[in-house]
Enzyme design. Sequence first.
Site, short mmCIF file in Angstrom:
data_model
loop_
_atom_site.label_atom_id
_atom_site.label_comp_id
_atom_site.label_asym_id
_atom_site.label_seq_id
_atom_site.Cartn_x
_atom_site.Cartn_y
_atom_site.Cartn_z
N CYS A 70 0.85 -1.19 0.00
CA CYS A 70 0.00 0.00 0.00
C CYS A 70 0.88 1.24 0.00
O CYS A 70 1.93 1.25 0.65
CB CYS A 70 -0.84 0.07 1.26
SG CYS A 70 -2.26 -0.99 1.23
N LEU A 81 0.59 5.60 0.42
CA LEU A 81 -0.28 6.74 0.74
C LEU A 81 0.55 8.00 0.95
O LEU A 81 1.58 7.96 1.62
CB LEU A 81 -1.06 6.46 2.03
CG LEU A 81 -1.81 7.64 2.65
CD1 LEU A 81 -3.09 7.95 1.88
CD2 LEU A 81 -2.14 7.39 4.11
N THR A 82 0.13 9.09 0.35
CA THR A 82 0.59 10.42 0.74
C THR A 82 -0.60 11.10 1.39
O THR A 82 -1.68 11.14 0.80
CB THR A 82 1.06 11.25 -0.48
OG1 THR A 82 2.07 10.53 -1.18
CG2 THR A 82 1.60 12.59 -0.04
N ARG A 95 0.67 15.74 -4.35
CA ARG A 95 1.06 16.49 -5.55
C ARG A 95 2.31 17.34 -5.36
O ARG A 95 2.46 18.39 -5.96
CB ARG A 95 -0.09 17.39 -6.04
CG ARG A 95 -1.34 16.65 -6.39
CD ARG A 95 -1.62 16.25 -7.77
NE ARG A 95 -0.77 16.35 -8.90
CZ ARG A 95 -1.22 16.61 -10.12
NH1 ARG A 95 -2.47 16.89 -10.31
NH2 ARG A 95 -0.41 16.59 -11.14
N LYS A 96 3.18 16.86 -4.48
CA LYS A 96 4.46 17.55 -4.29
C LYS A 96 5.62 16.65 -4.66
O LYS A 96 6.78 16.95 -4.39
CB LYS A 96 4.63 17.98 -2.82
CG LYS A 96 3.65 19.03 -2.34
CD LYS A 96 3.87 19.24 -0.83
CE LYS A 96 2.74 19.96 -0.16
NZ LYS A 96 2.79 21.41 -0.34
N GLY A 97 5.31 15.46 -5.18
CA GLY A 97 6.37 14.53 -5.59
C GLY A 97 6.69 13.45 -4.56
O GLY A 97 7.53 12.59 -4.81
N GLU A 116 1.35 -4.23 -5.46
CA GLU A 116 0.19 -5.10 -5.28
C GLU A 116 -1.00 -4.54 -6.05
O GLU A 116 -1.18 -3.34 -6.16
CB GLU A 116 -0.11 -5.15 -3.78
CG GLU A 116 -1.10 -6.20 -3.36
CD GLU A 116 -1.37 -6.13 -1.86
OE1 GLU A 116 -0.44 -6.41 -1.08
OE2 GLU A 116 -2.50 -5.77 -1.49
N1 ACO Z 1 -5.01 14.51 -10.13
C1 ACO Z 1 -4.34 14.17 -11.25
N2 ACO Z 1 -3.14 13.55 -11.23
C2 ACO Z 1 -2.60 13.27 -10.03
C3 ACO Z 1 -3.24 13.61 -8.82
C4 ACO Z 1 -4.50 14.27 -8.91
N3 ACO Z 1 -5.18 14.63 -7.80
N4 ACO Z 1 -2.47 13.21 -7.81
C5 ACO Z 1 -1.38 12.62 -8.35
N5 ACO Z 1 -1.46 12.66 -9.70
C6 ACO Z 1 -0.50 12.08 -10.66
C7 ACO Z 1 0.31 13.08 -11.42
O1 ACO Z 1 0.62 12.51 -12.67
C8 ACO Z 1 1.55 13.16 -10.57
O2 ACO Z 1 2.68 13.55 -11.26
P1 ACO Z 1 2.94 15.12 -11.58
O3 ACO Z 1 2.60 15.90 -10.34
O4 ACO Z 1 4.40 15.15 -11.93
O5 ACO Z 1 2.03 15.42 -12.72
C9 ACO Z 1 1.72 11.73 -10.12
O6 ACO Z 1 0.40 11.27 -9.93
C10 ACO Z 1 2.52 11.54 -8.85
O7 ACO Z 1 2.39 12.65 -8.01
P2 ACO Z 1 3.16 12.72 -6.63
O8 ACO Z 1 3.11 14.11 -6.14
O9 ACO Z 1 4.51 12.08 -6.75
O10 ACO Z 1 2.27 11.73 -5.75
P3 ACO Z 1 1.46 12.05 -4.41
O11 ACO Z 1 2.40 12.41 -3.31
O12 ACO Z 1 0.34 12.95 -4.66
O13 ACO Z 1 0.94 10.56 -4.06
C11 ACO Z 1 -0.57 8.76 -4.19
C12 ACO Z 1 0.32 9.72 -4.98
C13 ACO Z 1 0.27 8.04 -3.14
C14 ACO Z 1 -1.17 7.72 -5.12
C15 ACO Z 1 -1.66 9.62 -3.49
O14 ACO Z 1 -2.51 10.15 -4.47
C16 ACO Z 1 -2.51 8.88 -2.49
O15 ACO Z 1 -2.08 8.64 -1.37
N6 ACO Z 1 -3.76 8.49 -2.88
C17 ACO Z 1 -4.68 7.82 -1.99
C18 ACO Z 1 -4.23 6.41 -1.71
C19 ACO Z 1 -4.01 5.61 -2.99
O16 ACO Z 1 -4.80 5.62 -3.91
N7 ACO Z 1 -2.87 4.86 -3.02
C20 ACO Z 1 -2.52 3.97 -4.12
C21 ACO Z 1 -3.34 2.71 -4.05
S1 ACO Z 1 -2.65 1.40 -5.00
C22 ACO Z 1 -1.48 0.66 -3.99
O17 ACO Z 1 -1.43 0.98 -2.84
C23 ACO Z 1 -0.57 -0.37 -4.55
#
Ligand code: ACO
Length: 290
Positions: free
Chosen positions: A150, A152-153, A159-161, A193
């Site tokens: 899993c 999670l951010t 959206r900060k990388g 996963e």
């Molecule tokens: N809308 C559109 N694109 C998005 C969004 C959004 N709200 N959030 C992330 N992205 C995309 C973009 O392409 C982004 O890259 P960019 O900013 O360079 O364009 C890319 O995802 C990664 O962005 P990050 O800033 O590196 O990722 P973030 O810190 O936001 O975390 C994560 C991504 C972990 C998936 C987060 O959205 C989250 O925690 N979501 C809820 C939990 C979840 O769905 N986890 C994944 C489940 S699957 C698994 O666990 C195996």
Amino acid sequence: LREHEEFTKVKNIATIELGRYEIETWYFSPFPPEYNDCTKLYFCEFCLSFMKRKEQLQRHMKKCDLKHPPGDEIYRSGTLSMFEVDGKKNKVYGQNLCYLAKLFLDHKTLYYDVDLFLFYVLCECDDRGCHMVGYFSKEKHSEESYNLACILTLPPYQRKGYGKFLIAFSNVMLLYEIAYELSKKEGKVGTPERPLSDLGLLSYRGYWTRVLLDILKKHKGNISIKELSDMTAIKAEDILSTLQSLELIQYRKGQHVICADPKVLDRHLKAAGRGGLEVDVSKLIWTPYK
Ligand code: ACO
Ligand code: ZN
């Protein structure tokens, strides 16, 4: 709770307080029954204990002596730290983290069996302590070669990388594992996963795209998907689907062939945007779990 019930349950906790943030939740999470009557929970940002009332939290903060996640700090670069928490040694913390994470994860079943997992908790640190930004979990022994269960951010930090940082970090750990056990296991690869959430897929696609484009850009001559997989420890299927989405694959004589036209690569590299936070491997103090 059985899986089906979890899917159909309506969201109970609408907001949580965690450190200096009040965060709106996204999904149902199966907190113990005694929390059924509350819509807001107060979390200790360090030990992740949760409480029904603000006063309880305030009392807790006076005696809670944690200032960072339990476990070992395995990475520090600037104000960013990563802690490795063994679910077996820190059961309650692991369970609390799962309750918290489920509030933002839709189609994941909650594992009570935290013993079998390691949690990698990313923090931003200041003089008040190490504040959790996000985490990923990893099975200690995965049969399906999952190197991440899993991820999670927390919403205030999205959206900060950090998501791509966590993915890159899990990949660096896999490369270390391979380096340590090279004689025993060849062709070891990792993959997240399944199922992936939409945001999970977007983040992984972004990460895979970056890694593959960088290699294709530098590489002279032909390269196969198998070679890319050996170099990166990314699973061949994930490489294929990523390159297909970038239209860098042709199907010839029953085989997938990479067609990396330099102009197309440059166009994709520009579109792939910022590289973001890099994992500085010189700042990693870690040996693979045995
Ligand atoms: N809308 C559109 N694109 C998005 C969004 C959004 N709200 N959030 C992330 N992205 C995309 C973009 O392409 C982004 O890259 P960019 O900013 O360079 O364009 C890319 O995802 C990664 O962005 P990050 O800033 O590196 O990722 P973030 O810190 O936001 O975390 C994560 C991504 C972990 C998936 C987060 O959205 C989250 O925690 N979501 C809820 C939990 C979840 O769905 N986890 C994944 C489940 S699957 C698994 O666990 C195996
Ligand atoms: Zn606490």
